[in-house]
Scaffold this motif. Structure first.
Motif, PDB file in Angstrom:
ATOM      1  N   THR A  25       4.450   8.276 -36.182  1.00  0.00           N
ATOM      2  CA  THR A  25       4.480   7.632 -37.510  1.00  0.00           C
ATOM      3  C   THR A  25       4.828   6.148 -37.410  1.00  0.00           C
ATOM      4  O   THR A  25       4.337   5.345 -38.197  1.00  0.00           O
ATOM      5  CB  THR A  25       5.576   8.310 -38.378  1.00  0.00           C
ATOM      6  OG1 THR A  25       5.574   9.698 -38.090  1.00  0.00           O
ATOM      7  CG2 THR A  25       5.357   8.096 -39.840  1.00  0.00           C
ATOM      8  N   ALA A  26       5.709   5.819 -36.483  1.00  0.00           N
ATOM      9  CA  ALA A  26       6.153   4.430 -36.414  1.00  0.00           C
ATOM     10  C   ALA A  26       5.949   3.866 -35.006  1.00  0.00           C
ATOM     11  O   ALA A  26       6.775   3.118 -34.502  1.00  0.00           O
ATOM     12  CB  ALA A  26       7.612   4.361 -36.812  1.00  0.00           C
ATOM     13  N   ARG A 281      13.872  -1.278 -44.820  1.00  0.00           N
ATOM     14  CA  ARG A 281      14.284  -0.342 -45.867  1.00  0.00           C
ATOM     15  C   ARG A 281      15.508  -0.880 -46.577  1.00  0.00           C
ATOM     16  O   ARG A 281      16.348  -1.550 -45.945  1.00  0.00           O
ATOM     17  CB  ARG A 281      14.747   0.980 -45.254  1.00  0.00           C
ATOM     18  CG  ARG A 281      13.712   1.789 -44.605  1.00  0.00           C
ATOM     19  CD  ARG A 281      14.362   3.140 -44.394  1.00  0.00           C
ATOM     20  NE  ARG A 281      13.729   3.885 -43.339  1.00  0.00           N
ATOM     21  CZ  ARG A 281      14.226   5.027 -42.892  1.00  0.00           C
ATOM     22  NH1 ARG A 281      15.350   5.506 -43.385  1.00  0.00           N
ATOM     23  NH2 ARG A 281      13.598   5.686 -41.942  1.00  0.00           N
ATOM     24  N   TYR A 329       9.632  13.976 -50.360  1.00  0.00           N
ATOM     25  CA  TYR A 329      11.081  13.766 -50.404  1.00  0.00           C
ATOM     26  C   TYR A 329      11.549  13.102 -51.703  1.00  0.00           C
ATOM     27  O   TYR A 329      12.742  12.928 -51.908  1.00  0.00           O
ATOM     28  CB  TYR A 329      11.538  12.918 -49.209  1.00  0.00           C
ATOM     29  CG  TYR A 329      11.372  13.638 -47.897  1.00  0.00           C
ATOM     30  CD1 TYR A 329      12.305  14.579 -47.486  1.00  0.00           C
ATOM     31  CD2 TYR A 329      10.265  13.406 -47.097  1.00  0.00           C
ATOM     32  CE1 TYR A 329      12.149  15.254 -46.286  1.00  0.00           C
ATOM     33  CE2 TYR A 329      10.094  14.085 -45.899  1.00  0.00           C
ATOM     34  CZ  TYR A 329      11.033  15.008 -45.494  1.00  0.00           C
ATOM     35  OH  TYR A 329      10.878  15.689 -44.327  1.00  0.00           O
ATOM     36  N   THR A 351       4.435  11.955 -45.465  1.00  0.00           N
ATOM     37  CA  THR A 351       5.486  11.025 -45.055  1.00  0.00           C
ATOM     38  C   THR A 351       4.903   9.936 -44.149  1.00  0.00           C
ATOM     39  O   THR A 351       3.982  10.197 -43.385  1.00  0.00           O
ATOM     40  CB  THR A 351       6.556  11.808 -44.267  1.00  0.00           C
ATOM     41  OG1 THR A 351       7.005  12.864 -45.093  1.00  0.00           O
ATOM     42  CG2 THR A 351       7.733  10.939 -43.888  1.00  0.00           C
ATOM     43  N   GLY A 352       5.485   8.759 -44.217  1.00  0.00           N
ATOM     44  CA  GLY A 352       5.017   7.655 -43.354  1.00  0.00           C
ATOM     45  C   GLY A 352       4.347   6.604 -44.216  1.00  0.00           C
ATOM     46  O   GLY A 352       3.464   6.910 -45.022  1.00  0.00           O
ATOM     47  N   ASN A 372      13.819   7.110 -48.972  1.00  0.00           N
ATOM     48  CA  ASN A 372      14.769   6.433 -48.087  1.00  0.00           C
ATOM     49  C   ASN A 372      14.744   4.908 -48.201  1.00  0.00           C
ATOM     50  O   ASN A 372      15.423   4.216 -47.453  1.00  0.00           O
ATOM     51  CB  ASN A 372      14.545   6.865 -46.638  1.00  0.00           C
ATOM     52  CG  ASN A 372      13.160   6.495 -46.132  1.00  0.00           C
ATOM     53  OD1 ASN A 372      12.552   5.535 -46.604  1.00  0.00           O
ATOM     54  ND2 ASN A 372      12.649   7.247 -45.172  1.00  0.00           N
ATOM     55  N   GLN A 452      19.158  17.371 -47.076  1.00  0.00           N
ATOM     56  CA  GLN A 452      18.153  17.299 -46.013  1.00  0.00           C
ATOM     57  C   GLN A 452      18.813  17.662 -44.701  1.00  0.00           C
ATOM     58  O   GLN A 452      19.893  17.151 -44.401  1.00  0.00           O
ATOM     59  CB  GLN A 452      17.657  15.862 -45.950  1.00  0.00           C
ATOM     60  CG  GLN A 452      16.202  15.770 -45.604  1.00  0.00           C
ATOM     61  CD  GLN A 452      15.791  14.362 -45.218  1.00  0.00           C
ATOM     62  OE1 GLN A 452      15.553  14.102 -44.059  1.00  0.00           O
ATOM     63  NE2 GLN A 452      15.730  13.470 -46.172  1.00  0.00           N
ATOM     64  N   ARG A 497       9.035  20.584 -42.585  1.00  0.00           N
ATOM     65  CA  ARG A 497       7.930  19.923 -41.862  1.00  0.00           C
ATOM     66  C   ARG A 497       8.429  19.387 -40.522  1.00  0.00           C
ATOM     67  O   ARG A 497       9.615  19.043 -40.391  1.00  0.00           O
ATOM     68  CB  ARG A 497       7.320  18.779 -42.685  1.00  0.00           C
ATOM     69  CG  ARG A 497       8.303  17.717 -43.082  1.00  0.00           C
ATOM     70  CD  ARG A 497       7.629  16.550 -43.772  1.00  0.00           C
ATOM     71  NE  ARG A 497       7.059  15.593 -42.826  1.00  0.00           N
ATOM     72  CZ  ARG A 497       7.756  14.638 -42.209  1.00  0.00           C
ATOM     73  NH1 ARG A 497       9.062  14.501 -42.408  1.00  0.00           N
ATOM     74  NH2 ARG A 497       7.164  13.812 -41.374  1.00  0.00           N
ATOM     75  N   SER A 499       9.090  16.598 -37.897  1.00  0.00           N
ATOM     76  CA  SER A 499       9.223  15.141 -37.983  1.00  0.00           C
ATOM     77  C   SER A 499       8.127  14.472 -37.160  1.00  0.00           C
ATOM     78  O   SER A 499       7.699  14.992 -36.138  1.00  0.00           O
ATOM     79  CB  SER A 499      10.591  14.745 -37.436  1.00  0.00           C
ATOM     80  OG  SER A 499      10.572  13.395 -37.030  1.00  0.00           O
ATOM     81  N   GLY A 500       7.715  13.296 -37.600  1.00  0.00           N
ATOM     82  CA  GLY A 500       6.732  12.537 -36.834  1.00  0.00           C
ATOM     83  C   GLY A 500       7.407  11.518 -35.922  1.00  0.00           C
ATOM     84  O   GLY A 500       6.730  10.824 -35.164  1.00  0.00           O
ATOM     85  N   GLU A 502      10.921  12.206 -34.540  1.00  0.00           N
ATOM     86  CA  GLU A 502      11.974  12.805 -33.712  1.00  0.00           C
ATOM     87  C   GLU A 502      11.569  14.220 -33.337  1.00  0.00           C
ATOM     88  O   GLU A 502      10.782  14.845 -34.067  1.00  0.00           O
ATOM     89  CB  GLU A 502      13.301  12.880 -34.493  1.00  0.00           C
ATOM     90  CG  GLU A 502      13.923  11.558 -34.807  1.00  0.00           C
ATOM     91  CD  GLU A 502      15.158  11.723 -35.692  1.00  0.00           C
ATOM     92  OE1 GLU A 502      16.154  12.274 -35.216  1.00  0.00           O
ATOM     93  OE2 GLU A 502      15.093  11.327 -36.865  1.00  0.00           O
TER      94      GLU A 502
HETATM   95  C1  LIG Z   1      12.381  12.060 -44.221  1.00  0.00           C
HETATM   96  C2  LIG Z   1      12.332  10.696 -43.667  1.00  0.00           C
HETATM   97  O1  LIG Z   1      13.165   9.878 -44.014  1.00  0.00           O
HETATM   98  N1  LIG Z   1      11.348  10.436 -42.781  1.00  0.00           N
HETATM   99  C3  LIG Z   1      11.166   9.121 -42.172  1.00  0.00           C
HETATM  100  C4  LIG Z   1      10.860   9.262 -40.695  1.00  0.00           C
HETATM  101  O2  LIG Z   1       9.699  10.045 -40.555  1.00  0.00           O
HETATM  102  P1  LIG Z   1       9.684  11.539 -39.995  1.00  0.00           P
HETATM  103  O3  LIG Z   1       8.226  11.825 -39.770  1.00  0.00           O
HETATM  104  O4  LIG Z   1      10.297  12.360 -41.077  1.00  0.00           O
HETATM  105  O5  LIG Z   1      10.526  11.551 -38.775  1.00  0.00           O
HETATM  106  O6  LIG Z   1      10.642   7.972 -40.142  1.00  0.00           O
HETATM  107  C5  LIG Z   1       9.509   7.282 -40.694  1.00  0.00           C
HETATM  108  C6  LIG Z   1       9.337   5.986 -39.942  1.00  0.00           C
HETATM  109  O7  LIG Z   1      10.446   5.143 -40.047  1.00  0.00           O
HETATM  110  C7  LIG Z   1       9.735   7.057 -42.187  1.00  0.00           C
HETATM  111  O8  LIG Z   1       8.625   6.428 -42.736  1.00  0.00           O
HETATM  112  C8  LIG Z   1      10.004   8.411 -42.852  1.00  0.00           C
HETATM  113  O9  LIG Z   1      10.314   8.230 -44.200  1.00  0.00           O
END
Ligand SMILES: CC(=O)N[C@H]1[C@@H](OP(=O)(O)O)O[C@H](CO)[C@@H](O)[C@@H]1O
Ligand SMILES: [Mg+2]
Length: 521
Positions: A25-26, A281, A329, A351-352, A372, A452, A497, A499-500, A502
């Motif tokens: 995602t990042a 953020r 979320y 998400t993302g 967030n 969460q 779901r 995480s993208g 972690e």
């Molecule tokens: C629930 C949550 O806060 N997820 C975060 C987190 O993604 P996850 O895919 O949930 O790990 O990191 C992303 C990148 O910084 C951010 O865009 C996203 O909002």
């Protein structure tokens, strides 16, 4: 492409055997010590992407809100947006290629993406304050130069500032000047213009406490605050002089623990906010007179902003579409408030930020925020032109004022990505213009109690989802079990779901009362 030179240089940035990583995602994120080869290779990839798009490409070295020992890298596409999905795949292939495969993979990517290798390439690089970032960004530069690309190293920057630089450079300066000074000037001028009309309230109202997560946000806000000091006085906490990056502070900590960061003094009803480690953020919060903590998150930021935008849009009388984009979320109360009270269309995406950003582009004015605190507002080219034209042409004073206000709002929002500094200035301008206290803002609606959790599992990919991640399709029986639980409580909702970013699974639940929430989670 001098592949021999690439092979030779690559040996100095050798990939540890067997290590595989994924462009998530990042971008790439892991322990800093595992990233040297990835950085070098992302330098190579940025050159190819730059040749292919005939544009400047950005490379940001940061791991945002993650611990100081981690690091990461992501590429920024020509208009300041996230890297295109097909190139995320190229990035993953390149990062995971064993040393001897590297030339072949580079050729493969060039062929698949029809890269004209004779084209010039230009790459801009930025980094956060992590101890590992300087060396890692040098590895990016090594990758850029070995493929003959030119570069500009901006050194320390917030992530959104690097996105801004890329956008400026690819629009021949029309978006702004591609310097740190240009960024400060553009945002501060818009802020000062916007707040000129604000009713001058007491000094208290104009002071904001900012927790900078001991990160890059502190450095940049300290440089910038003189530019807008007549409209707002910011007090910096967790400015990196003592504490550790993101440790017990920052937007992610405050949002996920639902408590104030360490290292900030909060008096009752004082407006405070937190940035995350790379300042993309922002989250607001305060203590009420009874000492109770209140979080004012990304959903409430979206509610404040869309409510504010509706008025001048109505005033100018043009039928520009306004929409809000959220993820699963988003607190259920915020979605209800936006749809039923504000009467704005709301969409939900995965998400993302890239998903939200993309969806927001479907509106003339697209407001997008993750709960967030990551988000911004995008104005379509057509909306921008219309507003600019109205600001100049309109005879009627009230209408012109509304158009002028929107013009400044466009300039104040970072159109490339969510930006804590820019969002902070927008929020502060709105609160000043509307004469709202943080409590009044918070009272727009009441959040449903929510929780969460992170769960470690052997293989998070056994879970797959649909409907913008709100429904689990695999493993069998999971969604049915969630449905059974959720239907016992009023206004309740839950989803799971992978995480993208972690190696964990995220579980989210909300319900009408703390009691129901605890029973269901
Ligand atoms: C629930 C949550 O806060 N997820 C975060 C987190 O993604 P996850 O895919 O949930 O790990 O990191 C992303 C990148 O910084 C951010 O865009 C996203 O909002
Ligand atoms: Mg971040």
């Amino acid at each position: 492409m001098d592949l021999d030179a690439v092979t030779k240089q690559s040996a100095l940035h050798a990939k540890p055997d067997g290590l595989t990583l994924q462009y998530g995602t990042a971008g790439f994120r892991t322990k800093a010590e595992h990233l040297d080869h990835v950085m070098f290779r992302m330098g190579l990839l940025a050159v190819l992407r730059s040749k292919q798009t005939k544009s400047t490409i950005g490379v940001m070295v940061t791991a945002s809100h993650n611990p100081e020992e981690d690091n990461g890298v992501k590429l920024v596409d020509p208009l300041g947006e996230m890297l295109a999905p097909s190139w995320e795949e190229h990035a993953t292939c390149l990062a995971n290629a064993e040393e001897q495969e590297l030339p072949r993979v580079l050729l493969d990517i060039s062929e698949k993406a029809a890269v004209n290798l004779h084209q010039d390439a230009f790459v801009v690089v930025g980094r956060d304050t992590r101890p590992s970032s300087e060396k890692l960004s040098q590895s990016v530069i090594d990758g850029v130069t070995v493929l003959g690309g030119q570069f500009h190293d901006y050194g320390l920057l917030t992530t959104p500032q690097l996105h801004y630089m890329v956008y400026c450079r690819n629009t021949s300066g029309r978006y702004g000047k591609a310097t740190i000074e240009g960024y400060y000037q553009k945002l501060s001028t818009a802020f000062v213009e916007l707040t000129k009309q604000a009713f001058c309230s007491g000094d208290d109202q104009r002071t904001l406490k900012v927790d900078c997560a001991n990160g890059i946000g502190a450095l940049k806000l300290r440089e910038m605050k003189h530019y807008f000091s007549q409209g707002l006085s910011v007090q910096l906490f967790n400015d990196g002089t003592e504490g550790k990056l993101n440790h017990l502070c920052g937007a992610d900590f405050v949002k996920s623990h639902q408590k104030p960061p360490q290292g900030i003094e909060m008096k009752s009803n004082e407006r405070c906010c937190s940035f995350d480690g790379d300042a993309d953020r922002i989250i607001y919060y305060y203590h009420d007179a009874d000492g109770q903590f209140h979080l004012v998150d990304g959903d409430k930021i979206a509610a404040l902003i869309s409510g504010f935008l509706k008025e001048p849009l109505l005033e100018i009388g043009d039928s520009l579409s306004l929409g809000v984009v959220q993820t699963a979320y988003a607190n259920g109360s915020s979605t209800r408030y936006l749809e039923e009270v504000m009467k704005v269309p709301v969409c939900c995406t995965k998400t993302g930020v890239k998903h939200l950003h993309h969806k927001a582009q479907e509106f003339d004015i697209g407001v997008y925020f993750e709960a967030n605190g990551h988000g911004t507002v995008l104005f379509s080219k057509a909306a921008e032109m219309k507003i600019k034209q109205l600001a100049e042409e309109l005879e009627e004073d009230k209408k012109r004022k509304a158009a002028k206000m929107l013009e400044n709002v466009i300039d104040l929002f970072n159109q490339a990505t969510g930006d804590a500094i820019s969002d902070m200035l927008v929020i502060e301008a709105i609160l000043a213009l509307k004469g709202l206290t943080v409590q009044q803002w918070d009272a727009l609606y009441t959040d449903l109690p929510n929780r969460q959790l992170k769960v470690k599992v052997a293989d998070r990919q056994v879970i797959s989802t649909t409907d913008a991640e709100r429904q689990a399709v695999k493993p069998p029986g999971l969604q049915e079990a969630i449905n059974e639980l959720v239907k016992k409580y009023r206004l309740s909702r839950a989803f799971v779901r992978p995480s993208g970013t972690e190696d964990i699974v995220r579980v989210y639940a909300e319900a009408d009362s703390q009691q129901s929430l605890q029973n269901s989670s």
